[in-house]
Design a protein around this motif. Structure first.
Motif, PDB file in Angstrom:
ATOM      1  N   GLU A   1      36.966  32.619  33.963  1.00 48.65           N
ATOM      2  CA  GLU A   1      37.146  31.448  34.828  1.00 48.65           C
ATOM      3  C   GLU A   1      38.297  31.686  35.815  1.00 48.65           C
ATOM      4  N   TRP A   2      39.375  32.272  35.338  1.00 48.77           N
ATOM      5  CA  TRP A   2      40.527  32.541  36.200  1.00 48.77           C
ATOM      6  C   TRP A   2      40.136  33.505  37.320  1.00 48.77           C
ATOM      7  N   PHE A   3      39.434  34.604  36.964  1.00 51.55           N
ATOM      8  CA  PHE A   3      39.006  35.570  37.972  1.00 51.55           C
ATOM      9  C   PHE A   3      38.046  34.929  38.974  1.00 51.55           C
ATOM     10  N   HIS A   4      37.171  34.066  38.490  1.00 54.91           N
ATOM     11  CA  HIS A   4      36.225  33.388  39.366  1.00 54.91           C
ATOM     12  C   HIS A   4      36.979  32.503  40.375  1.00 54.91           C
ATOM     13  N   ARG A   5      37.970  31.757  39.901  1.00 47.92           N
ATOM     14  CA  ARG A   5      38.780  30.916  40.787  1.00 47.92           C
ATOM     15  C   ARG A   5      39.535  31.769  41.809  1.00 47.92           C
ATOM     16  N   LYS A   6      40.131  32.866  41.330  1.00 48.58           N
ATOM     17  CA  LYS A   6      40.889  33.748  42.221  1.00 48.58           C
ATOM     18  C   LYS A   6      39.962  34.366  43.282  1.00 48.58           C
ATOM     19  N   ASP A   7      38.762  34.724  42.884  1.00 53.51           N
ATOM     20  CA  ASP A   7      37.802  35.315  43.820  1.00 53.51           C
ATOM     21  C   ASP A   7      37.408  34.280  44.871  1.00 53.51           C
TER      22      ASP A   7
END
Length: 126
Positions: free
Chosen positions: A117-123
């Motif tokens: 979820e964190w990587f998705h938000r950052k992307d």
């Protein structure tokens, strides 16, 4: 970033106080903050001298009083330590570090989902 020396536990304690301070600090201020340690002026002065030699502090004199301030921020230090850690143990690759955590079962399924979820938000921020 410059090559810094390794911090001992005591040096780290002092640096944490200095990083939190809004202004340069003196030996007397540090003695007051660490009054529970029963340190002498010479002890604190020696630690500060080592921190200067290791590249963490700069010293200036105002009147007869020495003032000490950090040469890098807490954030810069964390970045430096992270890079040093990754280079030393994981060939400089965060993927190797995460793979070790996964292989050693140090990441739970919840941890993995949270990271996804964190990587998705950052992307999405790019």
């Amino acid at each position: 970033m410059k090559n810094l020396g390794k911090l001992s536990e005591t040096e780290m304690e002092i640096m944490e106080v200095i990083w939190k301070s809004a202004a340069p600090v003196t030996v007397a201020q540090l003695l007051n903050i660490f009054d529970n340690k029963d340190w002498k002026t010479s002890t604190v002065s020696t630690i500060l001298k080592r921190l200067i030699e290791k590249g963490f502090l700069a010293k200036s004199m105002h009147g007869k009083v020495n003032f000490y301030e950090p040469t890098l921020t807490w954030s810069e230090y964390k970045k430096y330590e992270n890079q040093t850690f990754l280079r030393r143990l994981y060939n400089g690759k965060i993927k190797n570090f995460i793979a070790t955590l996964v292989e050693d079962d140090d990441l739970s399924q919840d941890d993995i989902e949270e990271l996804k979820e964190w990587f998705h938000r950052k992307d999405g921020e790019r």
